[in-house]
Design a protein around this motif. Structure first.
Motif, short mmCIF file in Angstrom:
data_model
loop_
_atom_site.label_atom_id
_atom_site.label_comp_id
_atom_site.label_asym_id
_atom_site.label_seq_id
_atom_site.Cartn_x
_atom_site.Cartn_y
_atom_site.Cartn_z
N THR A 221 15.44 -28.09 -76.68
CA THR A 221 14.17 -28.37 -77.34
C THR A 221 13.84 -27.36 -78.43
O THR A 221 13.12 -27.68 -79.39
N THR A 222 14.36 -26.14 -78.31
CA THR A 222 14.07 -25.15 -79.36
C THR A 222 14.78 -25.49 -80.66
O THR A 222 14.40 -24.98 -81.72
N VAL A 223 15.79 -26.35 -80.61
CA VAL A 223 16.43 -26.82 -81.84
C VAL A 223 15.40 -27.55 -82.70
O VAL A 223 15.30 -27.34 -83.91
N PHE A 224 14.62 -28.41 -82.05
CA PHE A 224 13.61 -29.16 -82.79
C PHE A 224 12.52 -28.23 -83.31
O PHE A 224 12.16 -28.28 -84.49
N TRP A 225 11.98 -27.38 -82.44
CA TRP A 225 10.86 -26.53 -82.83
C TRP A 225 11.24 -25.56 -83.95
O TRP A 225 10.41 -25.21 -84.79
N THR A 226 12.49 -25.14 -83.97
CA THR A 226 12.92 -24.17 -84.97
C THR A 226 13.30 -24.83 -86.30
O THR A 226 12.95 -24.33 -87.37
N PHE A 227 13.99 -25.97 -86.23
CA PHE A 227 14.60 -26.53 -87.44
C PHE A 227 14.05 -27.87 -87.90
O PHE A 227 14.52 -28.41 -88.91
N ALA A 228 13.07 -28.41 -87.21
CA ALA A 228 12.53 -29.71 -87.63
C ALA A 228 11.92 -29.63 -89.03
O ALA A 228 12.05 -30.56 -89.84
N GLY A 229 11.24 -28.51 -89.32
CA GLY A 229 10.66 -28.35 -90.65
C GLY A 229 11.72 -28.32 -91.74
O GLY A 229 11.57 -28.93 -92.80
N ALA A 230 12.83 -27.63 -91.45
CA ALA A 230 13.92 -27.55 -92.42
C ALA A 230 14.63 -28.89 -92.57
O ALA A 230 15.19 -29.20 -93.62
N LEU A 231 14.61 -29.71 -91.52
CA LEU A 231 15.29 -31.01 -91.54
C LEU A 231 14.72 -31.92 -92.61
O LEU A 231 15.44 -32.73 -93.21
N VAL A 232 13.42 -31.78 -92.88
CA VAL A 232 12.77 -32.65 -93.87
C VAL A 232 12.22 -31.85 -95.05
O VAL A 232 11.42 -32.36 -95.82
N ASP A 233 12.65 -30.62 -95.19
CA ASP A 233 12.13 -29.77 -96.27
C ASP A 233 12.45 -30.39 -97.63
O ASP A 233 13.57 -30.84 -97.87
N GLY A 234 11.47 -30.39 -98.50
CA GLY A 234 11.66 -30.93 -99.85
C GLY A 234 11.32 -32.40 -99.98
O GLY A 234 11.24 -32.92 -101.09
N GLN A 235 11.10 -33.09 -98.85
CA GLN A 235 10.74 -34.50 -98.89
C GLN A 235 9.23 -34.66 -98.83
O GLN A 235 8.52 -33.81 -98.29
N SER A 236 8.72 -35.75 -99.36
CA SER A 236 7.29 -36.01 -99.35
C SER A 236 7.03 -37.50 -99.26
O SER A 236 7.93 -38.33 -99.49
#
Length: 384
Positions: A221-236
């Motif tokens: 679960t820490t994979v999501f909490w740590t990298f979810a923001g980076a997974l969609v970074d730059g998209q809007s």
């Protein structure tokens, strides 16, 4: 008659706020701000993973302290210490002028939840009967979703991430002061209770499944909490004619869905621990896989965030309820051990995921975490 200051109902609110501050914001909220922090200090994905693991290492250490000392100090003192640590960490993040100062703040803030869960479970054992303890924790645990929503709203309204963390620090201080009036002190335990060393460090039967399941969930679960923001970074996305960053929308949906995880309490009553836990594990694994598969499909990314937020709160709530069932004689110690093992997995997760993401990409890393989570269906409570 219970004094107003120690009312179970008022404590539910205070406990939810404490979890919102320490978990929803101090521990998980910084994932939303990580891309901005990385841009300001020039950090890579591997370095971000190391920062996250450092925070969980602090959580690991503080969990040991709370697990062993809460029975002696009482719930109030330990909870004051935990929320004070969260507030101090937030202040350092808000005033960071260098990467090392940011790391120290993240580690302190990330360590705070370790000093929160054990005293909350201790207070629950004082204020609630045995049958109501699991549902009470499930209700308060929805505070994690509330904290995530607050993080996202503040992120949306404020451009400067350090100003955001200054506001979080003020909320942390308010929550700390509330502990003085709403949380009971030390409880009297039976001196003939099972020795803590035997009960905790020699797990048997159902306890083995609980601790193994806790470790796996900590890793994945820490994979999501740590990298979810980076997974969609730059998209809007366009919302009512205004372009809004995807990671902001993701965190709002994540938090709202997590708050809805309060339904874990009635589900626990009507479906039982085993069925509710199975549902939570399946949903968590599915959400992680969906996140990895749908990085180019905005709607599905947001849907996966909603499923994860709801499922994560349910899963951790059932871990807590399961622990209080097994370790009824020493609720704070057994509860602390369960989430101590969770934190061991949480220390490992971001480091491995950050390095793996450099090799195979974030999407594939999320899928791997989801499949590992589904393997947790082999570690189930023995009772219904």
């Amino acid at each position: 008659m219970v004094a107003l200051s120690h009312s179970p109902l008022l404590f539910l609110g205070q406990g939810a706020l404490a979890i919102a501050v320490s978990f929803g914001i101090a521990r998980y909220g910084f994932g939303l701000f990580l891309p901005d922090m990385a841009a300001d200090f020039g950090l890579t994905n591997a370095e971000l993973g190391a920062i996250s693991s450092g925070a969980y290492l602090g959580y690991f250490a503080s969990s040991i302290v709370a697990m062993t000392l809460t029975v002696r100090t009482g719930a109030r003192i330990m909870l004051l210490t935990g929320l004070g640590l969260a507030t101090a960490g937030m202040i350092l993040i808000a005033t960071a002028k260098s990467a090392p100062m940011l790391v120290i703040g993240c580690v302190l803030a990330g360590a705070s939840p370790g000093l929160v869960f054990s005293p909350i479970s201790e207070a629950i054992s004082i204020l609630f009967g045995q049958d109501d303890q699991g549902p009470a924790f499930s209700t308060m645990n929805a505070g994690e979703g509330l904290g995530a929503v607050l993080s996202a709203v503040v992120f949306l309204l404020l451009v400067d991430w350090q100003t955001s963390w200054a506001l979080f620090a003020a909320l942390g201080l308010a929550s700390t002061l509330g502990v003085l009036f709403l949380v009971p002190g030390r409880a009297q335990r039976d001196a003939q209770s099972e020795p803590i060393t035997k009960m905790l460090w020699l797990p048997h039967g159902d306890a083995k499944a609980l601790l193994l399941g806790s470790f796996v969930l900590g890793v994945t679960t820490t994979v999501f909490w740590t990298f979810a923001g980076a997974l969609v970074d730059g998209q809007s996305m366009s919302i009512f004619g205004k372009m809004v960053q995807m990671r902001t929308l993701l965190w709002i949906i994540l938090g709202l869905a997590g708050t809805a995880g309060v339904v874990a309490a009635p589900l626990l009553r009507y479906l039982g621990l085993k069925s509710t836990y199975m549902l939570a594990i399946f949903a968590t694994g599915a959400a992680l896989c969906l996140s990895g598969l749908a990085t180019d499909t905005k709607t599905f990314v947001l849907m996966s965030g909603g499923v994860f937020g709801f499922a994560y709160i349910m899963a951790t709530s059932q871990l807590g309820a399961w622990a209080m069932t097994i370790y009824a004689a020493r609720p704070s110690s057994g509860f602390g051990l369960t989430f101590l093992i969770f934190s061991v997995g949480a220390v490992i997760g971001p480091i491995v995921a950050g390095s793996l993401a450099e090799q195979i990409g974030l999407g594939s890393t999320f899928i791997a975490a989801g499949l590992m989570t589904l393997g947790n269906l082999s570690c189930l409570p023995g009772s219904k």
